[in-house]
Design a protein around this motif. Structure first.
Motif, PDB file in Angstrom:
ATOM      1  N   SER A 260       0.853  -1.188   0.000  1.00 59.54           N
ATOM      2  CA  SER A 260       0.000   0.000   0.000  1.00 59.54           C
ATOM      3  C   SER A 260       0.887   1.235   0.000  1.00 59.54           C
ATOM      4  CB  SER A 260      -0.922   0.007   1.225  1.00 59.54           C
ATOM      5  OG  SER A 260      -1.803   1.117   1.180  1.00 59.54           O
TER       6      SER A 260
ATOM      7  N   TRP B 248       4.482  -0.954   3.449  1.00 64.83           N
ATOM      8  CA  TRP B 248       3.903   0.394   3.444  1.00 64.83           C
ATOM      9  C   TRP B 248       4.934   1.361   2.884  1.00 64.83           C
ATOM     10  CZ3 TRP B 248       2.643   3.744   8.297  1.00 64.83           C
ATOM     11  CH2 TRP B 248       1.637   4.675   7.990  1.00 64.83           C
TER      12      TRP B 248
ATOM     13  N   GLN C  55      -3.116   6.142   0.119  1.00 67.99           N
ATOM     14  CA  GLN C  55      -4.244   5.258   0.403  1.00 67.99           C
ATOM     15  C   GLN C  55      -4.510   5.204   1.902  1.00 67.99           C
ATOM     16  OE1 GLN C  55      -2.633   1.688  -1.524  1.00 67.99           O
ATOM     17  NE2 GLN C  55      -4.217   1.883  -3.092  1.00 67.99           N
TER      18      GLN C  55
ATOM     19  N   ARG D  13      -6.556  -0.041   5.211  1.00 66.43           N
ATOM     20  CA  ARG D  13      -7.574  -1.002   4.783  1.00 66.43           C
ATOM     21  C   ARG D  13      -7.793  -2.024   5.896  1.00 66.43           C
ATOM     22  NH1 ARG D  13      -8.557  -1.580  -0.796  1.00 66.43           N
ATOM     23  NH2 ARG D  13     -10.029  -3.165  -0.098  1.00 66.43           N
TER      24      ARG D  13
ATOM     25  N   MET E 170       0.823   4.678  -4.517  1.00 65.79           N
ATOM     26  CA  MET E 170       0.772   3.235  -4.695  1.00 65.79           C
ATOM     27  C   MET E 170       1.194   2.806  -6.099  1.00 65.79           C
ATOM     28  SD  MET E 170       0.199   0.254  -3.579  1.00 65.79           S
ATOM     29  CE  MET E 170      -0.241  -1.385  -4.132  1.00 65.79           C
TER      30      MET E 170
END
Length: 466
Positions: free
Chosen positions: A186, A211, A190, A193, A216
């Protein structure tokens, strides 16, 4: 426009009028009927006139109901009947009139359909279905137990997991065991999630998020991105984003591993400090990487998220780095400190171009790097991103030795690996190269992988796919 009901009312009125006339005649002609009535001829003439008036209303109503009115019939004259003389009855002694009978309340007449008379009553409607039970809450083991597993992790990256497990499950079937860890990526464009974490733990999988502090969809050939430089992160530009991300992790309430800004000792990401010649990359300065790691970690600590997060610091293997970046001094300069790291990972592949004297073994690929990491910290080790190319035809040989290495005592501190199970086209050595990293790239490569994974000497968590 009058309705059919109105027409019926007119007809009913006509009938009532005739009935009243007849009734009046009977009353007036009976003894004690009161004053002398008009002559019978006059009464019949009046009744006939009233009938004609009502007939006219009936035709008028019917004409309004029909779009094309029918011609009205001409009434046929009716002869006036001559009254028959009525003999006067002989008077009889009158008795006291009887009081009117008390018929009680009005009678309601119920009409029954003979077709259903005598049939049993219909059954009552079925009772409503019970409310579905609430889904069982998703649970996970403690962070401490995840960091100290009884058996090694078999992890994997696929194209869509943990959002879709189709290819993930297909690989498990081919490998002969389900995975115990799922890796995914990710960017900093973003939000967190939570569904990725929940879906992972629903299957008993440790989620490991890579991360990246960049968008992304940025490519690995874009190391310069001034909007995501380390000095900008340290200036507070992303504080609101990072704080909300941490709060969302707390709200989810499930553990996950975060591999933040991996392969930082390379030169292909915007969070690396130096280019191959030692000059600044993306405006970053010496020491910025470790400082940024601690900065993000502290924001999470303030939000209470670190009780759920296992921080994975994961450099690249040093074999194929620029010479100035291969030494332990550079590797150590990027380490944020034991209090900020839970797991030490490493990325390593069998990939071309191959070097003179290279062997297709675990030790050649990982040996020098693991030696440095063990000198820097005693944190548990995890091979966080691994794979092997079919180029050169050495993949089965390399895979066999990869698994054999887990049985060696010196590697007891390695708690598992995550295989990068994709086919990727990249630039390597200035050339466009397609590498099929998948375990099933060829039948002999898959056989070597399956044999190694299922070997008890590796002590991997084996979960038969059923």
């Amino acid at each position: 426009m009058k309705s059919a009901t109105g027409v019926r009312g007119v007809i009913g009125a006509a009938v009532v009028t005739v009935a009243l006339v007849v009734t009046s005649l009977a009353v007036w002609s009976s003894p004690g009927g009161g004053a002398a009535p008009p002559s019978l001829e006059a009464q019949l003439a009046a009744a006939q006139a009233e009938n004609e008036r009502l007939q006219q209303e009936l035709w008028s109503a019917e004409g309004k109901l029909n779009s094309t009115p029918s011609p009205r019939p001409t009434p046929t004259p009716t002869k006036t009947p001559k009254p028959t003389p009525t003999a006067k009855p002989k008077p009889k002694p009158t008795a006291e009139p009887a009081p009117p009978a008390d018929n009680g309340p009005d009678t309601i007449v119920v009409y029954r359909d003979p077709a259903i008379e005598g049939q049993p009553a219909p059954p009552p409607p079925p009772a409503p279905a019970p409310e579905p039970a609430a889904p069982a809450p998703v649970t996970a083991p403690s962070v401490e137990s995840i960091l100290n597993p009884a058996q090694r992790y078999f992890g994997m990256y696929t194209t869509q997991a943990p959002y879709n497990f189709a290819t993930f499950d297909d690989a498990a079937v081919k490998a002969g065991s389900r995975q115990s860890l799922v890796g995914y990526f990710s960017g900093w464009d973003q939000p967190f999630r939570s569904d990725a974490v929940r879906r992972s733990w629903e299957r008993g999988l440790v989620p490991m998020l890579t991360w990246e502090s960049r968008p992304m969809l940025a490519g690995n050939d874009q190391p310069e991105d001034p909007e995501y430089s380390l000095p900008l992160i340290l200036s507070g530009k992303f504080d609101a984003y990072l704080t909300q991300y941490a709060k969302d992790i707390v709200k989810t309430g499930l553990p996950l591993a975060i591999r933040l800004n991996h392969e930082m000792n390379g030169t292909w990401y915007p969070w690396s400090e130096q280019k191959a010649d030692g000059t600044s990359l993306n405006g970053n300065r010496p020491g910025d990487y470790a400082a940024t790691w601690r900065y993000v970690h502290d924001i999470f600590e303030k939000a209470g998220a670190n009780k759920y997060v296992m921080w994975v610091w994961a450099p690249n293997i040093v074999n194929n780095l620029a010479s100035r970046h291969q030494g332990i001094e550079y590797t150590r300069s990027l380490y944020p400190g034991d209090e900020y790291v839970d797991i030490v990972g490493v990325s390593g592949y069998l990939r071309s171009p191959f070097r003179s004297g290279q062997t297709f073994t675990f030790d050649y690929t990982f040996g020098r790097t693991l030696e440095q990491l063990r000198a820097i910290t005693d944190k548990p080790l995890f091979l966080a991103e691994v794979g092997a190319t079919e180029i050169g035809g050495k993949k089965p040989e390399w895979v066999t030795d990869f698994f054999d290495a887990f049985a060696r005592p010196e590697n007891a501190d390695i708690i598992g690996f995550a295989w990068f199970n994709l086919t990727v086209t990249t630039f390597s050595g200035g050339e466009r190269v397609t590498n099929d990293w998948r375990i099933e790239s060829r039948a002999d490569s898959l056989a070597a992988f399956k044999d190694g994974l299922l070997d008890p000497g590796g002590n991997f968590t084996i979960i038969p796919y059923t």
